[in-house]
Design a protein around this motif. Structure first.
Motif, PDB file in Angstrom:
ATOM      1  N   VAL A 108      -8.952  54.700  -2.849  1.00  0.00           N
ATOM      2  CA  VAL A 108      -7.986  54.207  -1.871  1.00  0.00           C
ATOM      3  C   VAL A 108      -8.659  54.186  -0.507  1.00  0.00           C
ATOM      4  CG1 VAL A 108      -5.769  54.597  -0.727  1.00  0.00           C
ATOM      5  CG2 VAL A 108      -6.009  55.074  -3.175  1.00  0.00           C
ATOM      6  N   MET A 109      -8.442  53.073   0.226  1.00  0.00           N
ATOM      7  CA  MET A 109      -9.081  52.921   1.530  1.00  0.00           C
ATOM      8  C   MET A 109      -8.096  52.337   2.529  1.00  0.00           C
ATOM      9  SD  MET A 109     -12.623  50.861   2.382  1.00  0.00           S
ATOM     10  CE  MET A 109     -13.474  51.114   3.953  1.00  0.00           C
ATOM     11  N   GLY A 110      -8.254  52.729   3.793  1.00  0.00           N
ATOM     12  CA  GLY A 110      -7.432  52.162   4.852  1.00  0.00           C
ATOM     13  C   GLY A 110      -8.244  51.947   6.108  1.00  0.00           C
ATOM     14  N   HIS A 111      -7.874  50.909   6.855  1.00  0.00           N
ATOM     15  CA  HIS A 111      -8.542  50.597   8.121  1.00  0.00           C
ATOM     16  C   HIS A 111      -7.584  50.813   9.287  1.00  0.00           C
ATOM     17  CE1 HIS A 111      -9.608  47.366  11.238  1.00  0.00           C
ATOM     18  NE2 HIS A 111     -10.478  48.335  11.400  1.00  0.00           N
ATOM     19  N   SER A 112      -8.036  51.502  10.321  1.00  0.00           N
ATOM     20  CA  SER A 112      -7.299  51.670  11.568  1.00  0.00           C
ATOM     21  C   SER A 112      -5.940  52.319  11.322  1.00  0.00           C
ATOM     22  CB  SER A 112      -7.158  50.305  12.259  1.00  0.00           C
ATOM     23  OG  SER A 112      -6.702  50.441  13.575  1.00  0.00           O
ATOM     24  N   MET A 113      -4.831  51.626  11.614  1.00  0.00           N
ATOM     25  CA  MET A 113      -3.509  52.170  11.294  1.00  0.00           C
ATOM     26  C   MET A 113      -3.436  52.528   9.820  1.00  0.00           C
ATOM     27  SD  MET A 113       0.215  50.234  11.401  1.00  0.00           S
ATOM     28  CE  MET A 113      -0.193  49.272   9.906  1.00  0.00           C
ATOM     29  N   GLY A 114      -3.979  51.651   8.967  1.00  0.00           N
ATOM     30  CA  GLY A 114      -3.998  51.917   7.527  1.00  0.00           C
ATOM     31  C   GLY A 114      -4.803  53.147   7.186  1.00  0.00           C
ATOM     32  N   ARG A 136      -9.991  58.936  -7.355  1.00  0.00           N
ATOM     33  CA  ARG A 136     -11.347  59.508  -7.364  1.00  0.00           C
ATOM     34  C   ARG A 136     -11.882  59.751  -5.961  1.00  0.00           C
ATOM     35  NH1 ARG A 136     -14.849  62.044  -6.917  1.00  0.00           N
ATOM     36  NH2 ARG A 136     -16.799  62.287  -8.076  1.00  0.00           N
ATOM     37  N   GLY A 137     -11.527  58.876  -5.014  1.00  0.00           N
ATOM     38  CA  GLY A 137     -12.028  59.057  -3.660  1.00  0.00           C
ATOM     39  C   GLY A 137     -11.211  58.288  -2.641  1.00  0.00           C
ATOM     40  N   TRP A 138     -11.206  58.793  -1.411  1.00  0.00           N
ATOM     41  CA  TRP A 138     -10.431  58.216  -0.315  1.00  0.00           C
ATOM     42  C   TRP A 138     -11.388  57.830   0.808  1.00  0.00           C
ATOM     43  CZ3 TRP A 138      -4.932  58.173  -0.662  1.00  0.00           C
ATOM     44  CH2 TRP A 138      -4.435  58.815  -1.817  1.00  0.00           C
ATOM     45  N   LEU A 139     -11.215  56.623   1.345  1.00  0.00           N
ATOM     46  CA  LEU A 139     -12.120  56.111   2.369  1.00  0.00           C
ATOM     47  C   LEU A 139     -11.330  55.663   3.595  1.00  0.00           C
ATOM     48  CD1 LEU A 139     -13.031  54.765  -0.667  1.00  0.00           C
ATOM     49  CD2 LEU A 139     -15.105  54.383   0.671  1.00  0.00           C
ATOM     50  N   LEU A 140     -11.862  55.963   4.783  1.00  0.00           N
ATOM     51  CA  LEU A 140     -11.216  55.616   6.040  1.00  0.00           C
ATOM     52  C   LEU A 140     -12.196  54.834   6.906  1.00  0.00           C
ATOM     53  CD1 LEU A 140      -9.752  59.154   6.881  1.00  0.00           C
ATOM     54  CD2 LEU A 140      -8.729  57.410   5.416  1.00  0.00           C
ATOM     55  N   LEU A 233     -13.905  62.354   0.149  1.00  0.00           N
ATOM     56  CA  LEU A 233     -13.460  61.694   1.378  1.00  0.00           C
ATOM     57  C   LEU A 233     -14.658  61.112   2.115  1.00  0.00           C
ATOM     58  CD1 LEU A 233     -11.153  61.141   3.469  1.00  0.00           C
ATOM     59  CD2 LEU A 233     -11.760  63.343   4.503  1.00  0.00           C
ATOM     60  N   TRP A 234     -14.536  59.855   2.526  1.00  0.00           N
ATOM     61  CA  TRP A 234     -15.557  59.177   3.335  1.00  0.00           C
ATOM     62  C   TRP A 234     -14.894  58.627   4.584  1.00  0.00           C
ATOM     63  CZ3 TRP A 234     -16.379  54.297   5.379  1.00  0.00           C
ATOM     64  CH2 TRP A 234     -17.690  53.977   5.770  1.00  0.00           C
ATOM     65  N   ILE A 235     -15.492  58.890   5.744  1.00  0.00           N
ATOM     66  CA  ILE A 235     -15.002  58.348   7.012  1.00  0.00           C
ATOM     67  C   ILE A 235     -16.143  57.615   7.695  1.00  0.00           C
ATOM     68  CG2 ILE A 235     -14.000  58.845   9.278  1.00  0.00           C
ATOM     69  CD1 ILE A 235     -12.793  61.380   8.138  1.00  0.00           C
ATOM     70  N   GLY A 236     -15.892  56.358   8.071  1.00  0.00           N
ATOM     71  CA  GLY A 236     -16.851  55.585   8.847  1.00  0.00           C
ATOM     72  C   GLY A 236     -16.223  55.159  10.160  1.00  0.00           C
ATOM     73  N   HIS A 237     -16.972  55.325  11.265  1.00  0.00           N
ATOM     74  CA  HIS A 237     -16.416  54.989  12.579  1.00  0.00           C
ATOM     75  C   HIS A 237     -17.537  54.545  13.516  1.00  0.00           C
ATOM     76  CE1 HIS A 237     -12.472  55.908  14.834  1.00  0.00           C
ATOM     77  NE2 HIS A 237     -13.119  54.950  15.489  1.00  0.00           N
ATOM     78  N   GLY A 238     -17.264  53.498  14.297  1.00  0.00           N
ATOM     79  CA  GLY A 238     -18.224  53.034  15.292  1.00  0.00           C
ATOM     80  C   GLY A 238     -18.170  53.872  16.550  1.00  0.00           C
ATOM     81  N   THR A 239     -19.336  54.207  17.087  1.00  0.00           N
ATOM     82  CA  THR A 239     -19.369  55.083  18.261  1.00  0.00           C
ATOM     83  C   THR A 239     -18.831  54.406  19.518  1.00  0.00           C
ATOM     84  OG1 THR A 239     -21.644  54.425  18.786  1.00  0.00           O
ATOM     85  CG2 THR A 239     -21.359  56.350  17.351  1.00  0.00           C
ATOM     86  N   GLU A 240     -18.819  53.063  19.542  1.00  0.00           N
ATOM     87  CA  GLU A 240     -18.310  52.340  20.706  1.00  0.00           C
ATOM     88  C   GLU A 240     -16.960  51.689  20.425  1.00  0.00           C
ATOM     89  OE1 GLU A 240     -19.729  52.505  23.707  1.00  0.00           O
ATOM     90  OE2 GLU A 240     -21.131  53.893  22.755  1.00  0.00           O
ATOM     91  N   ASP A 241     -16.223  52.232  19.479  1.00  0.00           N
ATOM     92  CA  ASP A 241     -14.881  51.733  19.165  1.00  0.00           C
ATOM     93  C   ASP A 241     -13.988  51.868  20.397  1.00  0.00           C
ATOM     94  OD1 ASP A 241     -12.307  51.256  18.170  1.00  0.00           O
ATOM     95  OD2 ASP A 241     -12.751  52.179  16.239  1.00  0.00           O
ATOM     96  N   SER A 249     -12.067  61.136  15.314  1.00  0.00           N
ATOM     97  CA  SER A 249     -12.414  61.099  13.888  1.00  0.00           C
ATOM     98  C   SER A 249     -13.453  62.165  13.557  1.00  0.00           C
ATOM     99  CB  SER A 249     -12.948  59.719  13.498  1.00  0.00           C
ATOM    100  OG  SER A 249     -11.927  58.757  13.483  1.00  0.00           O
ATOM    101  N   ARG A 250     -14.458  62.278  14.403  1.00  0.00           N
ATOM    102  CA  ARG A 250     -15.513  63.268  14.180  1.00  0.00           C
ATOM    103  C   ARG A 250     -14.949  64.686  14.218  1.00  0.00           C
ATOM    104  NH1 ARG A 250     -20.698  63.642  12.024  1.00  0.00           N
ATOM    105  NH2 ARG A 250     -19.882  65.569  11.157  1.00  0.00           N
ATOM    106  N   LYS A 251     -14.073  64.955  15.194  1.00  0.00           N
ATOM    107  CA  LYS A 251     -13.466  66.274  15.314  1.00  0.00           C
ATOM    108  C   LYS A 251     -12.612  66.593  14.100  1.00  0.00           C
ATOM    109  CE  LYS A 251     -10.398  69.057  18.230  1.00  0.00           C
ATOM    110  NZ  LYS A 251      -9.514  69.077  19.422  1.00  0.00           N
ATOM    111  N   TYR A 252     -11.816  65.606  13.647  1.00  0.00           N
ATOM    112  CA  TYR A 252     -10.966  65.834  12.478  1.00  0.00           C
ATOM    113  C   TYR A 252     -11.831  66.150  11.262  1.00  0.00           C
ATOM    114  CZ  TYR A 252      -7.318  65.351   9.009  1.00  0.00           C
ATOM    115  OH  TYR A 252      -6.437  65.622   7.982  1.00  0.00           O
TER     116      TYR A 252
END
Length: 306
Positions: A108-114, A136-140, A233-241, A249-252
């Protein structure tokens, strides 16, 4: 090449638009995807097609109040409260879950609000056994855990909105998202402006629920439950978002996900909010997501990457 199929999903008396991107060959995994605010699943075409080409079937839904699930203007942003949002998500996920050990794994994956919605669902005590454990895995992707400084609303505006939402829950309010904050690609930004389905309209009830979910995540009040139902759990985030905030996101990840043994945080240096549509480099994002999913299709549990 992906085989694309459109359809509808019936839930709570509502018909929601769905679309699937299926592999032209053996299916190795399923990915159930939830889009962001004022977004819709057809905006992820290149990303989903790339995953399908690697054997990952993608199932997306235009959530209640968004995209092609809106049949008339009064339905724009009409998401309902958080309980309704989570119930819709769970109902869409369940039919795609494996029913036997021989079935391919589901992600299961979600983007932004999702992404914030997916994380809230994955941590909710009511869904641990029926939804979370079988996944099996959750992606953000760029999850909405906190506003960026550029998008942070004033305290007065938030207070007034919460108060008004109790009196006029279905009152619609525009929340414009600056296209230049979403992607570095000028062609993508122009398509965002021209897309008639991206209405930037929320209801006071829906926006209040969004703020409540975000606040609870940012304060660490919502986190994975003890017992290991959330396995990966996988989290991907742009540093200049400039829309959702990378440091949040990093703190969480650092402070709230220690219950998850298989976890990974990927920082995309210099990238903006739409990792899936941030210019030619987005192909690396496609590869990262596909690699992470396929690495978990053989039953192994890779070591956490911090």
């Amino acid at each position: 090449m992906a085989i694309e199929k459109e359809g509808t999903f019936e839930v709570d008396g509502h018909s929601l638009y769905t679309k699937s991107w299926l592999p032209d060959g053996p299916t190795k995994a399923k990915l159930i995807f939830f889009h962001g605010f004022s977004d819709h699943v057809n905006r992820y075409q290149a990303f989903f097609s790339a995953l399908a080409a690697r054997g990952i079937a993608v199932y997306g839904v235009d959530q209640r109040g968004w995209g092609r699930s809106v049949k008339k203007p009064s339905e724009r942003g009409l998401t309902g409260p958080t309980s309704r949002v989570l119930a819709d998500m769970a109902a869409f996920i369940r039919p795609h879950l494996p029913s036997s050990p021989a079935d391919v794994p589901a992600f299961v994956m979600g983007h932004s609000m999702g992404g914030g919605q997916v994380l809230t669902l994955a941590c909710h005590p009511d869904y641990q056994e029926s939804v979370v454990r079988p996944v099996r895995g959750w992606l953000l992707e760029s999850p909405f855990i906190s506003f960026s400084p550029e998008e942070e609303p004033s305290a007065v505006k938030v207070f007034a909105g919460r108060l008004a939402s109790r009196l006029l829950p279905h009152f619609q309010l525009k929340h414009e998202i600056v296209p230049e904050h979403l992607s570095r690609d000028p062609e993508v930004r122009e398509r965002l402006v021209q897309d008639p389905l991206m209405h930037n309209t929320g209801t006071l009830e829906g926006l209040a629920g969004l703020l409540d979910r975000t606040g609870a995540l940012a304060r660490g009040e919502v986190r994975p439950q003890p017992g290991g139902a959330l396995r990966s759990l996988w989290i991907g985030h742009g540093t200049e978002d400039k829309t959702t905030w990378f440091p949040a996101s990093r703190k969480y990840f650092d402070e709230c996900t220690k219950e998850v043994k298989d976890r990974e945080f990927k920082a995309y240096e210099g990238w903006y909010h739409m990792l899936h549509a941030d210019g030619p480099e987005s192909e690396q994002f496609f590869k990262d997501v596909g690699d992470w999913i396929l690495a978990r299709c053989d039953g192994e549990k890779p070591e956490a990457k911090l």
